[in-house]
Write an enzyme that holds these catalytic residues in place. Structure first.
Site, short mmCIF file in Angstrom:
data_model
loop_
_atom_site.label_atom_id
_atom_site.label_comp_id
_atom_site.label_asym_id
_atom_site.label_seq_id
_atom_site.Cartn_x
_atom_site.Cartn_y
_atom_site.Cartn_z
N ASP A 12 0.79 -1.25 0.00
CA ASP A 12 0.00 0.00 0.00
C ASP A 12 0.83 1.30 0.00
O ASP A 12 0.52 2.23 0.78
CB ASP A 12 -0.96 0.01 1.21
CG ASP A 12 -1.96 -1.13 1.19
OD1 ASP A 12 -1.94 -1.93 0.25
OD2 ASP A 12 -2.78 -1.21 2.12
N LYS A 112 -7.05 -4.92 -2.96
CA LYS A 112 -7.81 -5.44 -1.82
C LYS A 112 -8.73 -4.36 -1.26
O LYS A 112 -8.49 -3.17 -1.48
CB LYS A 112 -6.86 -5.95 -0.73
CG LYS A 112 -5.92 -4.87 -0.21
CD LYS A 112 -4.92 -5.43 0.76
CE LYS A 112 -4.05 -4.35 1.31
NZ LYS A 112 -4.78 -3.29 2.05
N CYS A 157 -1.84 -2.85 7.67
CA CYS A 157 -1.76 -3.76 6.52
C CYS A 157 -0.47 -4.57 6.50
O CYS A 157 -0.48 -5.74 6.11
CB CYS A 157 -2.01 -2.99 5.22
SG CYS A 157 -3.73 -2.44 5.14
C1 VGL Z 1 -4.63 0.63 5.74
C2 VGL Z 1 -6.24 1.46 7.13
C3 VGL Z 1 -7.19 1.37 6.13
C4 VGL Z 1 -3.19 0.24 5.54
C5 VGL Z 1 -5.57 0.52 4.72
O1 VGL Z 1 -2.73 0.16 4.38
O2 VGL Z 1 -2.51 -0.01 6.56
N1 VGL Z 1 -4.98 1.09 6.93
N2 VGL Z 1 -6.83 0.90 4.92
#
Ligand code: VGL
Ligand code: ZN
Length: 212
Positions: A12, A112, A157
């Site tokens: 991410d 995702k 994540c």
């Molecule tokens: C994430 C919160 C919501 C992350 C993704 O990538 O850690 N955290 N969506």
């Protein structure tokens, strides 16, 4: 040099998790350089991309009367509510522009969080902990045994992905200095405790680059 049984998974590294983004992680963009350096050292590079439809149930805006960082009960368990972020096709959902070398090298991008009613922190399972993304099968079919993880955010994540990887029988290592955390209400300490209990190890970028 890493072997064909190793994979690097970059989690991410998207604009919304970097300074100026909708769910900015402090110093989130500091992981971009190390992520590219790591990517150059692995034959198998996989990226994940948080990829929510507008109005996703993990967004506080979908829960009247609630604010970001409130906890709510979802059918699958407790869920933290987030600001709207990583909406499919938005600039915030794009990879950080500095990540271009790693994006170019990556063989697989796992999106995702695209199911409207369920969040997905882990690269392996939705937050119900049972619906798979298919990544475990992809790794096994490629003969991968060991996984190195880096990216954002350490305590959500990255931690969920590493813990699931270990539970699925992969050797999992978090490259901690190539990660940054949200660290809300002790979430980083709790995440570290959980991943250590699952047998995940921590390494540094220098440890890996020193391997040649
Ligand atoms: C994430 C919160 C919501 C992350 C993704 O990538 O850690 N955290 N969506
Ligand atoms: Zn998200």
């Amino acid at each position: 040099m890493h072997t064909d049984t190793d994979a690097l998974i970059l989690i991410d590294i998207q604009n919304d998790f970097c300074p100026g983004g909708a769910l900015a992680v402090k110093d989130g963009d500091a992981v971009v350089g190390p992520a590219n350096d790591l990517a150059a050292h692995f034959n198998t590079v996989i990226l994940t991309q948080d990829w929510h439809p507008a109005g996703h149930r993990s967004f506080a805006s979908a829960h009247p009367g609630h604010r970001p960082y409130d906890m709510v009960q979802m059918p699958y368990g407790p869920q933290m509510l987030w600001p709207d972020h990583c909406v499919q096709g938005s600039a915030g959902a794009a990879f950080h522009p500095g990540l271009a070398p790693a994006v170019e090298k990556a063989q697989l991008v796992v999106r995702k969080g695209f199911r409207p009613h369920i969040d997905s922190y882990s690269a392996f399972f939705e937050n119900d902990r049972v619906t798979p993304t298919g990544l475990a099968g992809a790794l096994r079919e490629r003969g991968i045994h060991r996984i190195y993880l880096a990216g954002l955010a350490t305590d959500y994540c990255v931690a969920y992905s590493a813990t699931d990887a270990a539970r699925l029988g992969f050797e999992a290592l978090i490259v901690e200095d190539a990660c940054r955390a949200i660290d809300l209400h002790g979430s980083l300490t709790a995440a570290r405790r959980d991943w250590m209990a699952a047998g995940v190890r921590s390494v540094s970028v220098a440890d890996i680059l020193a391997l040649g």
